[in-house]
Design a protein around this motif. Structure first.
Motif, PDB file in Angstrom:
ATOM      1  N   ALA A  72     -47.422 -79.622 -43.060  1.00  0.00           N
ATOM      2  CA  ALA A  72     -46.451 -78.537 -43.256  1.00  0.00           C
ATOM      3  C   ALA A  72     -45.311 -79.021 -44.134  1.00  0.00           C
ATOM      4  O   ALA A  72     -44.919 -80.198 -44.079  1.00  0.00           O
ATOM      5  CB  ALA A  72     -45.901 -78.070 -41.903  1.00  0.00           C
ATOM      6  N   ILE A  73     -44.797 -78.096 -44.940  1.00  0.00           N
ATOM      7  CA  ILE A  73     -43.595 -78.372 -45.740  1.00  0.00           C
ATOM      8  C   ILE A  73     -42.930 -77.022 -45.974  1.00  0.00           C
ATOM      9  O   ILE A  73     -43.572 -76.084 -46.460  1.00  0.00           O
ATOM     10  CB  ILE A  73     -43.943 -79.099 -47.051  1.00  0.00           C
ATOM     11  CG1 ILE A  73     -42.704 -79.272 -47.956  1.00  0.00           C
ATOM     12  CG2 ILE A  73     -45.054 -78.411 -47.814  1.00  0.00           C
ATOM     13  CD1 ILE A  73     -42.935 -80.203 -49.138  1.00  0.00           C
ATOM     14  N   THR A  74     -41.704 -76.906 -45.564  1.00  0.00           N
ATOM     15  CA  THR A  74     -41.010 -75.613 -45.666  1.00  0.00           C
ATOM     16  C   THR A  74     -39.553 -75.833 -46.062  1.00  0.00           C
ATOM     17  O   THR A  74     -38.873 -76.686 -45.489  1.00  0.00           O
ATOM     18  CB  THR A  74     -41.073 -74.858 -44.318  1.00  0.00           C
ATOM     19  OG1 THR A  74     -42.436 -74.557 -44.030  1.00  0.00           O
ATOM     20  CG2 THR A  74     -40.277 -73.563 -44.369  1.00  0.00           C
ATOM     21  N   ILE A  84     -35.911 -78.978 -53.221  1.00  0.00           N
ATOM     22  CA  ILE A  84     -36.054 -79.507 -51.850  1.00  0.00           C
ATOM     23  C   ILE A  84     -37.522 -79.804 -51.537  1.00  0.00           C
ATOM     24  O   ILE A  84     -37.854 -80.844 -50.963  1.00  0.00           O
ATOM     25  CB  ILE A  84     -35.461 -78.522 -50.817  1.00  0.00           C
ATOM     26  CG1 ILE A  84     -33.957 -78.403 -51.008  1.00  0.00           C
ATOM     27  CG2 ILE A  84     -35.784 -78.978 -49.393  1.00  0.00           C
ATOM     28  CD1 ILE A  84     -33.284 -77.376 -50.111  1.00  0.00           C
ATOM     29  N   GLY A  85     -38.411 -78.894 -51.919  1.00  0.00           N
ATOM     30  CA  GLY A  85     -39.844 -79.126 -51.686  1.00  0.00           C
ATOM     31  C   GLY A  85     -40.307 -80.397 -52.381  1.00  0.00           C
ATOM     32  O   GLY A  85     -41.021 -81.219 -51.797  1.00  0.00           O
ATOM     33  N   THR A  86     -39.875 -80.576 -53.601  1.00  0.00           N
ATOM     34  CA  THR A  86     -40.223 -81.789 -54.363  1.00  0.00           C
ATOM     35  C   THR A  86     -39.706 -83.031 -53.650  1.00  0.00           C
ATOM     36  O   THR A  86     -40.398 -84.042 -53.548  1.00  0.00           O
ATOM     37  CB  THR A  86     -39.605 -81.710 -55.777  1.00  0.00           C
ATOM     38  OG1 THR A  86     -40.147 -80.554 -56.432  1.00  0.00           O
ATOM     39  CG2 THR A  86     -39.913 -82.945 -56.583  1.00  0.00           C
ATOM     40  N   GLN A  87     -38.487 -82.938 -53.130  1.00  0.00           N
ATOM     41  CA  GLN A  87     -37.895 -84.089 -52.449  1.00  0.00           C
ATOM     42  C   GLN A  87     -38.666 -84.442 -51.173  1.00  0.00           C
ATOM     43  O   GLN A  87     -38.962 -85.607 -50.911  1.00  0.00           O
ATOM     44  CB  GLN A  87     -36.428 -83.775 -52.119  1.00  0.00           C
ATOM     45  CG  GLN A  87     -35.631 -85.010 -51.749  1.00  0.00           C
ATOM     46  CD  GLN A  87     -34.264 -84.671 -51.158  1.00  0.00           C
ATOM     47  OE1 GLN A  87     -33.715 -83.583 -51.375  1.00  0.00           O
ATOM     48  NE2 GLN A  87     -33.722 -85.606 -50.399  1.00  0.00           N
ATOM     49  N   THR A 111     -53.878 -68.147 -51.915  1.00  0.00           N
ATOM     50  CA  THR A 111     -52.879 -67.253 -52.512  1.00  0.00           C
ATOM     51  C   THR A 111     -51.449 -67.809 -52.455  1.00  0.00           C
ATOM     52  O   THR A 111     -50.514 -67.131 -52.883  1.00  0.00           O
ATOM     53  CB  THR A 111     -52.873 -65.879 -51.807  1.00  0.00           C
ATOM     54  OG1 THR A 111     -52.518 -66.091 -50.437  1.00  0.00           O
ATOM     55  CG2 THR A 111     -54.222 -65.188 -51.916  1.00  0.00           C
ATOM     56  N   ASN A 112     -51.290 -69.017 -51.926  1.00  0.00           N
ATOM     57  CA  ASN A 112     -49.935 -69.581 -51.791  1.00  0.00           C
ATOM     58  C   ASN A 112     -49.526 -70.234 -53.123  1.00  0.00           C
ATOM     59  O   ASN A 112     -49.473 -71.465 -53.270  1.00  0.00           O
ATOM     60  CB  ASN A 112     -49.882 -70.572 -50.638  1.00  0.00           C
ATOM     61  CG  ASN A 112     -48.455 -70.952 -50.266  1.00  0.00           C
ATOM     62  OD1 ASN A 112     -47.523 -70.705 -51.033  1.00  0.00           O
ATOM     63  ND2 ASN A 112     -48.274 -71.539 -49.106  1.00  0.00           N
ATOM     64  N   ALA A 113     -49.224 -69.378 -54.099  1.00  0.00           N
ATOM     65  CA  ALA A 113     -48.950 -69.866 -55.453  1.00  0.00           C
ATOM     66  C   ALA A 113     -47.778 -70.849 -55.525  1.00  0.00           C
ATOM     67  O   ALA A 113     -47.872 -71.864 -56.234  1.00  0.00           O
ATOM     68  CB  ALA A 113     -48.729 -68.676 -56.387  1.00  0.00           C
TER      69      ALA A 113
HETATM   70  C1  LIG Z   1     -43.726 -74.464 -51.147  1.00  0.00           C
HETATM   71  C2  LIG Z   1     -42.238 -74.687 -50.923  1.00  0.00           C
HETATM   72  C3  LIG Z   1     -42.058 -75.787 -49.850  1.00  0.00           C
HETATM   73  C4  LIG Z   1     -41.605 -75.166 -52.241  1.00  0.00           C
HETATM   74  O1  LIG Z   1     -40.256 -75.542 -51.974  1.00  0.00           O
HETATM   75  P1  LIG Z   1     -39.120 -75.494 -53.107  1.00  0.00           P
HETATM   76  O2  LIG Z   1     -37.954 -76.244 -52.572  1.00  0.00           O
HETATM   77  O3  LIG Z   1     -38.897 -74.111 -53.568  1.00  0.00           O
HETATM   78  O4  LIG Z   1     -39.839 -76.334 -54.292  1.00  0.00           O
HETATM   79  P2  LIG Z   1     -39.136 -77.004 -55.558  1.00  0.00           P
HETATM   80  O5  LIG Z   1     -37.828 -76.358 -55.862  1.00  0.00           O
HETATM   81  O6  LIG Z   1     -39.116 -78.492 -55.368  1.00  0.00           O
HETATM   82  O7  LIG Z   1     -40.166 -76.625 -56.703  1.00  0.00           O
HETATM   83  C5  LIG Z   1     -40.859 -77.626 -57.460  1.00  0.00           C
HETATM   84  C6  LIG Z   1     -41.819 -76.974 -58.424  1.00  0.00           C
HETATM   85  O8  LIG Z   1     -42.852 -76.295 -57.725  1.00  0.00           O
HETATM   86  C7  LIG Z   1     -43.204 -75.110 -58.453  1.00  0.00           C
HETATM   87  N1  LIG Z   1     -42.830 -73.910 -57.687  1.00  0.00           N
HETATM   88  C8  LIG Z   1     -42.144 -73.868 -56.533  1.00  0.00           C
HETATM   89  N2  LIG Z   1     -41.993 -72.593 -56.118  1.00  0.00           N
HETATM   90  C9  LIG Z   1     -42.597 -71.813 -57.058  1.00  0.00           C
HETATM   91  C10 LIG Z   1     -42.764 -70.415 -57.205  1.00  0.00           C
HETATM   92  N3  LIG Z   1     -42.286 -69.544 -56.294  1.00  0.00           N
HETATM   93  N4  LIG Z   1     -43.462 -69.965 -58.272  1.00  0.00           N
HETATM   94  C11 LIG Z   1     -43.955 -70.829 -59.183  1.00  0.00           C
HETATM   95  N5  LIG Z   1     -43.803 -72.187 -59.117  1.00  0.00           N
HETATM   96  C12 LIG Z   1     -43.136 -72.668 -58.072  1.00  0.00           C
HETATM   97  C13 LIG Z   1     -42.411 -75.185 -59.760  1.00  0.00           C
HETATM   98  O9  LIG Z   1     -43.164 -75.951 -60.687  1.00  0.00           O
HETATM   99  C14 LIG Z   1     -41.175 -75.927 -59.304  1.00  0.00           C
HETATM  100  O10 LIG Z   1     -40.480 -76.529 -60.355  1.00  0.00           O
HETATM  101  P3  LIG Z   1     -39.394 -75.666 -61.212  1.00  0.00           P
HETATM  102  O11 LIG Z   1     -38.510 -74.939 -60.220  1.00  0.00           O
HETATM  103  O12 LIG Z   1     -38.672 -76.717 -61.998  1.00  0.00           O
HETATM  104  O13 LIG Z   1     -40.200 -74.727 -62.054  1.00  0.00           O
HETATM  105  C15 LIG Z   1     -41.514 -73.370 -50.504  1.00  0.00           C
HETATM  106  O14 LIG Z   1     -41.899 -72.326 -51.390  1.00  0.00           O
HETATM  107  C16 LIG Z   1     -41.791 -72.922 -49.091  1.00  0.00           C
HETATM  108  O15 LIG Z   1     -41.098 -73.341 -48.154  1.00  0.00           O
HETATM  109  N6  LIG Z   1     -42.807 -72.058 -48.888  1.00  0.00           N
HETATM  110  C17 LIG Z   1     -43.148 -71.524 -47.555  1.00  0.00           C
HETATM  111  C18 LIG Z   1     -43.886 -72.526 -46.725  1.00  0.00           C
HETATM  112  C19 LIG Z   1     -45.196 -72.923 -47.369  1.00  0.00           C
HETATM  113  O16 LIG Z   1     -45.966 -72.097 -47.812  1.00  0.00           O
HETATM  114  N7  LIG Z   1     -45.464 -74.255 -47.374  1.00  0.00           N
HETATM  115  C20 LIG Z   1     -46.692 -74.815 -47.926  1.00  0.00           C
HETATM  116  C21 LIG Z   1     -47.779 -74.753 -46.912  1.00  0.00           C
HETATM  117  S1  LIG Z   1     -49.284 -75.494 -47.539  1.00  0.00           S
END
Ligand SMILES: CC(C)(COP(=O)(O)OP(=O)(O)OC[C@H]1O[C@@H](n2cnc3c(N)ncnc32)[C@H](O)[C@@H]1OP(=O)(O)O)[C@@H](O)C(=O)NCCC(=O)NCCS
Length: 149
Positions: A72-74, A84-87, A111-113
């Motif tokens: 999990a990562i949220t 934050i996700g990248t970190q 579908t989790n783009a």
């Molecule tokens: C997936 C998730 C953790 C990403 O967290 P985040 O902090 O938004 O990610 P980051 O800001 O580090 O994004 C890094 C890169 O990922 C990609 N990315 C992240 N969200 C994106 C979006 N909505 N659409 C397209 N690309 C995306 C981009 O390449 C982004 O880089 P950029 O902003 O410079 O273009 C977040 O969307 C989330 O919490 N989702 C719900 C929970 C979930 O589905 N977790 C994964 C389960 S498998």
């Protein structure tokens, strides 16, 4: 946004984690799942705290058999696309690599783009499809993997 402070979760963080999961995930896991992870020896449940110490993100991963398994990562919905996700992802890969893991794997809904984009940018590739794996909507699961150099 400034980087979050990442630290192992404690029982005191479980309510915040469960709330974030409900808020931030289309298919949330119940609090009991995270409670179970706290008690599991090989599991890691880590939180990301903002400057005001509020929990704004979390990740759950295992390090087993030379592999980091990301469960999990949220990130808080209001704080997305701020790194934050990248970190958190880098934290799991670095800590797992330091503990001896050589590969990292995860499973993600097709579908989790946003998540797939995050993982792809971090070097993960889709290596397998579990067709109609998720019973709640018959969605495929992608298995993604990368080596840890
Ligand atoms: C997936 C998730 C953790 C990403 O967290 P985040 O902090 O938004 O990610 P980051 O800001 O580090 O994004 C890094 C890169 O990922 C990609 N990315 C992240 N969200 C994106 C979006 N909505 N659409 C397209 N690309 C995306 C981009 O390449 C982004 O880089 P950029 O902003 O410079 O273009 C977040 O969307 C989330 O919490 N989702 C719900 C929970 C979930 O589905 N977790 C994964 C389960 S498998």
């Amino acid at each position: 946004m400034a980087p979050v402070a990442i630290a192992p979760a404690t029982a005191a963080d479980l309510d915040a984690i469960a709330a974030l999961e409900l808020l931030g995930n289309r298919h949330p896991w119940p609090r009991s799942v995270f409670e179970g992870e706290l008690a599991r020896a090989h599991a890691h449940l880590d939180v990301g705290r903002a400057a005001d110490s509020h929990v704004v993100a979390f990740c759950n991963w295992w390090c087993v058999a030379g592999e980091v398994q990301i469960h999990a990562i949220t990130a808080h919905p209001a704080l997305r696309r701020a790194g934050i996700g990248t970190q958190l992802l880098a934290h799991m890969l670095d800590a797992g690599g330091a503990a001896g893991a050589r590969t990292a794997t995860l499973e993600v809904r097709r579908t989790n783009a946003p998540a797939i984009a995050l993982y792809t940018r971090a070097g993960f590739r889709s290596v397998h499809v579990r067709a109609r794996y998720y019973a709640d909507n018959d969605e495929d699961a992608l298995i993604m993997m990368r080596d840890l150099a």
